[in-house]
Design a protein around this motif. Sequence first.
Motif, short mmCIF file in Angstrom:
data_model
loop_
_atom_site.label_atom_id
_atom_site.label_comp_id
_atom_site.label_asym_id
_atom_site.label_seq_id
_atom_site.Cartn_x
_atom_site.Cartn_y
_atom_site.Cartn_z
N PRO A 118 34.86 34.95 23.29
CA PRO A 118 33.70 34.68 24.16
C PRO A 118 33.89 33.44 25.03
CG PRO A 118 32.95 35.29 21.98
CD PRO A 118 34.44 35.12 21.88
N PHE A 119 34.56 32.43 24.48
CA PHE A 119 34.82 31.23 25.29
C PHE A 119 35.71 31.57 26.49
CE2 PHE A 119 38.23 28.10 26.08
CZ PHE A 119 37.50 27.25 26.89
N ILE A 120 36.84 32.22 26.23
CA ILE A 120 37.78 32.52 27.31
C ILE A 120 37.15 33.45 28.34
CG2 ILE A 120 39.98 33.59 27.90
CD1 ILE A 120 40.98 32.77 25.10
N LEU A 121 36.52 34.53 27.86
CA LEU A 121 35.96 35.50 28.79
C LEU A 121 34.81 34.90 29.60
CD1 LEU A 121 36.18 38.34 29.87
CD2 LEU A 121 34.64 39.11 28.06
N THR A 122 33.95 34.13 28.94
CA THR A 122 32.85 33.49 29.67
C THR A 122 33.39 32.52 30.71
OG1 THR A 122 31.35 33.71 27.79
CG2 THR A 122 30.79 32.05 29.45
N ARG A 123 34.40 31.76 30.34
CA ARG A 123 35.01 30.83 31.31
C ARG A 123 35.52 31.58 32.54
NH1 ARG A 123 40.35 28.50 29.11
NH2 ARG A 123 41.05 30.55 29.85
N GLU A 124 36.25 32.67 32.32
CA GLU A 124 36.84 33.41 33.43
C GLU A 124 35.77 34.13 34.26
OE1 GLU A 124 40.24 33.30 34.03
OE2 GLU A 124 40.11 31.78 32.45
N ILE A 125 34.83 34.78 33.59
CA ILE A 125 33.79 35.55 34.29
C ILE A 125 32.82 34.62 35.00
CG2 ILE A 125 31.80 37.06 33.93
CD1 ILE A 125 34.51 38.50 33.83
N ALA A 126 32.44 33.52 34.36
CA ALA A 126 31.52 32.58 34.99
C ALA A 126 32.14 31.93 36.22
CB ALA A 126 31.08 31.51 33.99
N THR A 127 33.44 31.68 36.18
CA THR A 127 34.12 31.13 37.35
C THR A 127 33.99 32.09 38.53
OG1 THR A 127 35.71 29.91 35.99
CG2 THR A 127 36.35 30.37 38.26
N GLN A 128 34.16 33.38 38.28
CA GLN A 128 33.98 34.38 39.34
C GLN A 128 32.54 34.37 39.85
OE1 GLN A 128 35.14 38.00 37.38
NE2 GLN A 128 37.34 37.65 37.68
N MET A 129 31.59 34.28 38.94
CA MET A 129 30.18 34.29 39.33
C MET A 129 29.85 33.09 40.22
SD MET A 129 28.66 35.42 35.60
CE MET A 129 26.93 35.59 36.02
N VAL A 130 30.37 31.93 39.84
CA VAL A 130 30.12 30.72 40.62
C VAL A 130 30.71 30.87 42.02
CG1 VAL A 130 30.68 28.27 40.83
CG2 VAL A 130 29.93 29.20 38.62
N ARG A 131 31.94 31.36 42.10
CA ARG A 131 32.61 31.51 43.39
C ARG A 131 31.90 32.51 44.30
NH1 ARG A 131 38.80 31.56 40.97
NH2 ARG A 131 39.05 29.28 40.86
N LYS A 132 31.31 33.54 43.69
CA LYS A 132 30.62 34.57 44.48
C LYS A 132 29.13 34.27 44.64
CE LYS A 132 34.11 37.32 45.19
NZ LYS A 132 34.60 37.65 46.54
N GLY A 133 28.67 33.18 44.06
CA GLY A 133 27.26 32.83 44.18
C GLY A 133 26.33 33.75 43.41
#
Length: 261
Positions: A118-133
């Motif tokens: 969950p840590f790794i996936l949340t880190r990766e997915i949240a980074t995408q979310m932030v970049r895409k707003g």
Amino acid sequence: MFDDIKGKRALVTGACGVIGRWIAETLHEAGAVLALTDARADELEAFATSLGLSGDSFTKVADLTDEASIKALAAEIGTRWGAVDILVNNAGIYPSGFLLDTSTEEFDRIFSVNLRAPFILTREIATQMVRKGVKGSIINISSGASRKIRRTVVPYCTSKTALDRLTKGFGVELAEFGIRVNALEPGFAAGSKVSDLTEAHIQSTISQIPLGRPSSREDVGNGLLYLASSASAYATGATLTIDGGNSIGSLAVHQDKKNPL
């Protein structure tokens, strides 16, 4: 009440498990576009077929003990969707054994699936979310075991305690981006093929639940939709417990039962 789920892009891990199937079915019926992942390829495809997934929905086999596999899953999301609106970190394992009999390898495996993934996936997915707003919702499937230690499953309980803290940590750090991170604690649901339980264990557990029954798809689904939708727009770092009272106490008595009056 949950109409804003329609058209949202949702990633669900551990989709072939009991709770995972309930979550995927609930989101599908609410109109979400789904990305389902599990380590069991044949079961994953069969489940996707039974749901009738089409359009932008897809499945991808992933080994959550392998960081490269988790990153490949996130990369697939980025390529297909750019980012998700909803991430459900559902996958988890519940092996049984006394601490003195638990190997270091087994301990590490439990934490790898239940916490590290969950840590790794949340880190990766949240980074995408932030970049895409994308101002979305991340939901970690936790357990009342995070607060109630149970014999023979102490590593599992400990992993869920840590997951709750990780939920709050991500909640604090992602709040400025409009991304909410919460935990859902479903009730007892038997039938896992990954963590097999005996019938005696199942009946014993159900007998101790204050509300007198195991969890249902509706119980889990309603809580999940609340946390995934704008109905919970002001909730982050929170834990929603829907377990029939299983984590607050037990119906076990250690003397002859007395009349209530």
